[in-house]
Design a protein around this motif. Structure first.
Motif, PDB file in Angstrom:
ATOM      1  N   ASP A  30       0.860  -1.205  -0.007  1.00  0.00           N
ATOM      2  CA  ASP A  30       0.103  -0.127   0.091  1.00  0.00           C
ATOM      3  C   ASP A  30       0.753   1.322  -0.030  1.00  0.00           C
ATOM      4  OD1 ASP A  30      -2.381  -1.642   0.077  1.00  0.00           O
ATOM      5  OD2 ASP A  30      -2.230  -1.577   2.406  1.00  0.00           O
ATOM      6  N   GLY A  31       2.125   1.045  -0.065  1.00  0.00           N
ATOM      7  CA  GLY A  31       2.748   2.459  -0.285  1.00  0.00           C
ATOM      8  C   GLY A  31       2.946   3.358   1.070  1.00  0.00           C
ATOM      9  N   GLY A  32       3.872   4.109   1.149  1.00  0.00           N
ATOM     10  CA  GLY A  32       4.041   5.091   2.202  1.00  0.00           C
ATOM     11  C   GLY A  32       4.314   4.474   3.304  1.00  0.00           C
ATOM     12  N   PRO A  33       5.310   4.918   4.194  1.00  0.00           N
ATOM     13  CA  PRO A  33       5.717   4.310   5.837  1.00  0.00           C
ATOM     14  C   PRO A  33       4.327   4.483   6.825  1.00  0.00           C
ATOM     15  CG  PRO A  33       6.717   6.546   5.479  1.00  0.00           C
ATOM     16  CD  PRO A  33       6.284   6.207   4.027  1.00  0.00           C
ATOM     17  N   THR A  34       4.174   3.411   7.293  1.00  0.00           N
ATOM     18  CA  THR A  34       3.230   3.632   8.385  1.00  0.00           C
ATOM     19  C   THR A  34       3.324   2.222   9.210  1.00  0.00           C
ATOM     20  OG1 THR A  34       1.058   3.223   8.817  1.00  0.00           O
ATOM     21  CG2 THR A  34       1.414   2.346   6.831  1.00  0.00           C
ATOM     22  N   PRO A  35       3.091   2.248  10.638  1.00  0.00           N
ATOM     23  CA  PRO A  35       3.416   1.269  11.388  1.00  0.00           C
ATOM     24  C   PRO A  35       2.371  -0.010  11.198  1.00  0.00           C
ATOM     25  CG  PRO A  35       2.644   2.840  12.878  1.00  0.00           C
ATOM     26  CD  PRO A  35       2.754   3.367  11.242  1.00  0.00           C
ATOM     27  N   THR A  36       1.322   0.209  10.617  1.00  0.00           N
ATOM     28  CA  THR A  36       0.007  -0.661  10.705  1.00  0.00           C
ATOM     29  C   THR A  36      -0.353  -0.999   9.388  1.00  0.00           C
ATOM     30  OG1 THR A  36      -1.319   1.323  10.318  1.00  0.00           O
ATOM     31  CG2 THR A  36      -0.767   0.459  12.652  1.00  0.00           C
ATOM     32  N   ARG A  37       0.807  -1.588   8.607  1.00  0.00           N
ATOM     33  CA  ARG A  37       0.427  -2.257   7.312  1.00  0.00           C
ATOM     34  C   ARG A  37       0.945  -3.753   7.102  1.00  0.00           C
ATOM     35  NH1 ARG A  37       3.907   0.305   2.813  1.00  0.00           N
ATOM     36  NH2 ARG A  37       5.435   1.266   3.972  1.00  0.00           N
ATOM     37  N   SER A  38       0.629  -4.363   6.321  1.00  0.00           N
ATOM     38  CA  SER A  38       0.992  -5.834   5.879  1.00  0.00           C
ATOM     39  C   SER A  38       2.380  -5.519   5.016  1.00  0.00           C
ATOM     40  CB  SER A  38       0.037  -6.437   5.183  1.00  0.00           C
ATOM     41  OG  SER A  38      -1.034  -6.630   6.122  1.00  0.00           O
ATOM     42  N   VAL A  39       3.109  -6.761   5.327  1.00  0.00           N
ATOM     43  CA  VAL A  39       4.561  -6.634   4.697  1.00  0.00           C
ATOM     44  C   VAL A  39       4.698  -7.969   3.999  1.00  0.00           C
ATOM     45  CG1 VAL A  39       7.006  -6.705   4.779  1.00  0.00           C
ATOM     46  CG2 VAL A  39       5.363  -5.007   6.169  1.00  0.00           C
ATOM     47  N   VAL A  40       5.191  -8.376   2.698  1.00  0.00           N
ATOM     48  CA  VAL A  40       5.230  -9.424   2.025  1.00  0.00           C
ATOM     49  C   VAL A  40       6.651  -9.699   2.136  1.00  0.00           C
ATOM     50  CG1 VAL A  40       5.468 -10.513  -0.183  1.00  0.00           C
ATOM     51  CG2 VAL A  40       3.391  -9.183   0.327  1.00  0.00           C
ATOM     52  N   VAL A  41       7.098 -11.180   2.582  1.00  0.00           N
ATOM     53  CA  VAL A  41       8.653 -11.411   2.758  1.00  0.00           C
ATOM     54  C   VAL A  41       8.932 -12.395   1.867  1.00  0.00           C
ATOM     55  CG1 VAL A  41      10.544 -12.050   4.602  1.00  0.00           C
ATOM     56  CG2 VAL A  41       8.420 -10.622   5.326  1.00  0.00           C
ATOM     57  N   THR A  42      10.087 -12.283   1.292  1.00  0.00           N
ATOM     58  CA  THR A  42      10.375 -13.658   0.144  1.00  0.00           C
ATOM     59  C   THR A  42      11.885 -13.882   0.964  1.00  0.00           C
ATOM     60  OG1 THR A  42       9.506 -12.435  -1.584  1.00  0.00           O
ATOM     61  CG2 THR A  42      11.078 -13.903  -1.922  1.00  0.00           C
ATOM     62  N   ILE A  43      11.837 -15.166   1.079  1.00  0.00           N
ATOM     63  CA  ILE A  43      13.177 -15.888   1.691  1.00  0.00           C
ATOM     64  C   ILE A  43      13.369 -17.081   0.500  1.00  0.00           C
ATOM     65  CG2 ILE A  43      13.956 -17.320   3.399  1.00  0.00           C
ATOM     66  CD1 ILE A  43      11.323 -16.571   5.064  1.00  0.00           C
ATOM     67  N   GLU A  44      14.677 -16.753   0.213  1.00  0.00           N
ATOM     68  CA  GLU A  44      15.268 -17.646  -0.797  1.00  0.00           C
ATOM     69  C   GLU A  44      16.710 -17.588  -0.706  1.00  0.00           C
ATOM     70  OE1 GLU A  44      14.616 -15.991  -4.494  1.00  0.00           O
ATOM     71  OE2 GLU A  44      15.101 -13.965  -3.863  1.00  0.00           O
ATOM     72  N   GLU A  45      17.404 -18.664  -1.291  1.00  0.00           N
ATOM     73  CA  GLU A  45      18.950 -18.774  -0.991  1.00  0.00           C
ATOM     74  C   GLU A  45      19.603 -17.466  -1.504  1.00  0.00           C
ATOM     75  OE1 GLU A  45      22.637 -21.170  -2.927  1.00  0.00           O
ATOM     76  OE2 GLU A  45      20.857 -21.703  -3.753  1.00  0.00           O
ATOM     77  N   ALA A  46      20.525 -17.134  -0.584  1.00  0.00           N
ATOM     78  CA  ALA A  46      21.362 -15.875  -0.905  1.00  0.00           C
ATOM     79  C   ALA A  46      22.264 -15.967  -2.114  1.00  0.00           C
ATOM     80  CB  ALA A  46      21.962 -15.632   0.246  1.00  0.00           C
ATOM     81  N   PRO A  47      22.345 -15.045  -2.769  1.00  0.00           N
ATOM     82  CA  PRO A  47      23.179 -15.104  -4.021  1.00  0.00           C
ATOM     83  C   PRO A  47      24.664 -15.390  -3.708  1.00  0.00           C
ATOM     84  CG  PRO A  47      21.786 -13.094  -4.270  1.00  0.00           C
ATOM     85  CD  PRO A  47      21.489 -13.658  -2.559  1.00  0.00           C
ATOM     86  N   ARG A  48      25.530 -15.913  -4.228  1.00  0.00           N
ATOM     87  CA  ARG A  48      26.849 -16.276  -3.627  1.00  0.00           C
ATOM     88  C   ARG A  48      27.752 -15.159  -3.567  1.00  0.00           C
ATOM     89  NH1 ARG A  48      29.639 -21.194  -4.018  1.00  0.00           N
ATOM     90  NH2 ARG A  48      32.013 -20.962  -3.960  1.00  0.00           N
ATOM     91  N   SER A  49      27.448 -14.133  -4.441  1.00  0.00           N
ATOM     92  CA  SER A  49      28.157 -12.928  -4.428  1.00  0.00           C
ATOM     93  C   SER A  49      27.880 -12.145  -3.233  1.00  0.00           C
ATOM     94  CB  SER A  49      27.644 -11.941  -5.738  1.00  0.00           C
ATOM     95  OG  SER A  49      26.464 -11.611  -5.701  1.00  0.00           O
ATOM     96  N   ALA A  50      26.475 -12.099  -2.747  1.00  0.00           N
ATOM     97  CA  ALA A  50      26.327 -11.571  -1.467  1.00  0.00           C
ATOM     98  C   ALA A  50      27.075 -12.013  -0.273  1.00  0.00           C
ATOM     99  CB  ALA A  50      25.129 -11.510  -1.060  1.00  0.00           C
TER     100      ALA A  50
END
Length: 369
Positions: A274-294
């Motif tokens: 939904d855009g814009g900083p606010t302490p009361t909104r949902s967040v999508v988190v993606t978890i995957e293998e970290a790139p080797r370069s990182a």
């Protein structure tokens, strides 16, 4: 301070010799940390050694992603009755007294809440809204574990109701060992071990609601959460909560890397809806293998390479010549050679070929934490 701190919370003496301190805190840690082989072991040793010099009612040692500054894994001296949601919101929300990011920039990376608020800890939002009402803590001492300008972890100590506040002397005693702790965390995170790559379940997606609870997730998510530290009741691991809080309050995507229980490095990326900083909104988190370069850059930092030396080393790994490196980084060929000499010295090699073998076949292999 006999009678002030509960015996079960802190070590007050050695071998029955009450009140005797046979060595400095640095000497005590220097004797035990080399024998620790994972972060759990480091945390246990730190709590015991520090407790003999700076008594506490509760302590937490955390590893950090040096690039994002976010908490990666947290290890507690004893269980607490609530999860880490409010801690993450306080730490990565608006400005506050003695946030880790602030302490990391100090010459001596340490802060005592009672000292830094002139005896009025209620001026700290974290203390006023969270630490005191939930746990009855009366003071907080925070240390960032920094080596060669890079933050690898943090230690927080707390005292309870009726305990005397932390002192400036105790802060100095802890500050003297911040680099020793940082180097110990580096060692156990990046020690050579059989490589563990890939994920048994693939990428996972989690939707975190405004109460920091999972409202939906893909089939692979549960296994990923367990690998990242596991559920704490209904609470997500501290690393997931940290990246969620950063994305939610900044209004920008947030990314961090975490070494899981499996020995795999995972990349966590959070985007608030939904855009814009606010302490009361949902967040999508993606978890995957970290790139080797990182992971490779973190490994280079753990070996003491500066940011510019890392740039040069990464280009060498890509097969770039001195001339190409100089052009890409806007350096003279002579400066590139100087950086390479420094890289060789820090890695203990004498040629590009040895450097590539060392980084690809050895140092990029993480250990379990």
């Amino acid at each position: 301070m006999p009678g002030v701190f509960p015996r079960e919370h802190v070590v007050l003496h050695d071998g029955g010799m009450r009140g005797v301190r046979p060595r400095s805190l640095g000497g005590r840690l220097g004797a035990v940390l080399p024998g620790c082989h994972d972060v759990d072991g480091v945390a246990e040793a730190v709590f015991a050694a520090v407790g003999a010099h700076v008594p506490f009612a509760f302590a937490c040692l955390a590893t950090m992603d040096p690039s994002s500054g976010l908490i990666a894994r947290a290890f507690k001296s004893r269980p607490l009755a609530v999860g880490d949601e409010e801690f993450a919101a306080a730490e990565y929300g608006g400005p506050d007294v003695n946030q880790f990011a602030d302490i990391a920039g100090r010459r001596a990376p340490v802060g005592v809440l009672s000292v830094d608020t002139d005896g009025r800890p209620e001026r700290c939002r974290r203390f006023r809204d969270f630490l005191q009402p939930h746990f009855g803590f009366s003071d907080e001492l925070r240390l960032v574990c920094r080596a060669r300008g890079v933050s690898w972890g943090a230690l927080a100590l707390y005292r309870g109701a009726g305990d005397v506040p932390f002192t400036a002397r105790e802060a100095r005693e802890l500050s003297d060992v911040h680099e020793l702790l940082a180097l110990s965390l580096q060692r156990v995170l990046f020690a050579a071990s059989p490589p563990t790559t890939g994920s048994a379940t693939g990428a996972a997606v989690i939707i975190v609601d405004d109460r920091d609870r999972v409202s939906d997730m893909t089939a692979a998510a549960d296994e990923q959460i367990v690998d990242l530290g596991g559920w704490d009741g209904e609470s997500l691991p501290s690393n997931v909560l940290a990246v969620v809080a950063r994305a939610r309050t900044s209004g920008q995507p947030a990314t961090t890397r975490v070494l899981g229980r499996s020995g795999r490095w995972s990349s966590l990326r959070a985007i608030a809806l939904d855009g814009g900083p606010t302490p009361t909104r949902s967040v999508v988190v993606t978890i995957e293998e970290a790139p080797r370069s990182a992971v490779g850059r973190m490994t280079l930092a753990a070996r003491g390479l500066t940011a510019r030396e890392q740039d040069v080393a990464v280009m060498v790994l890509k097969g770039a010549s001195t001339k190409v490196i100089a052009s890409a980084l806007h350096l003279s060929p002579h400066t590139v050679q100087d950086h390479l000499k420094a890289v060789f010295r820090k890695l203990g090699v004498s040629s590009r070929r040895e450097m590539i073998a060392r980084l690809v076949l050895d140092d990029s292999r993480p250990t379990r934490a």
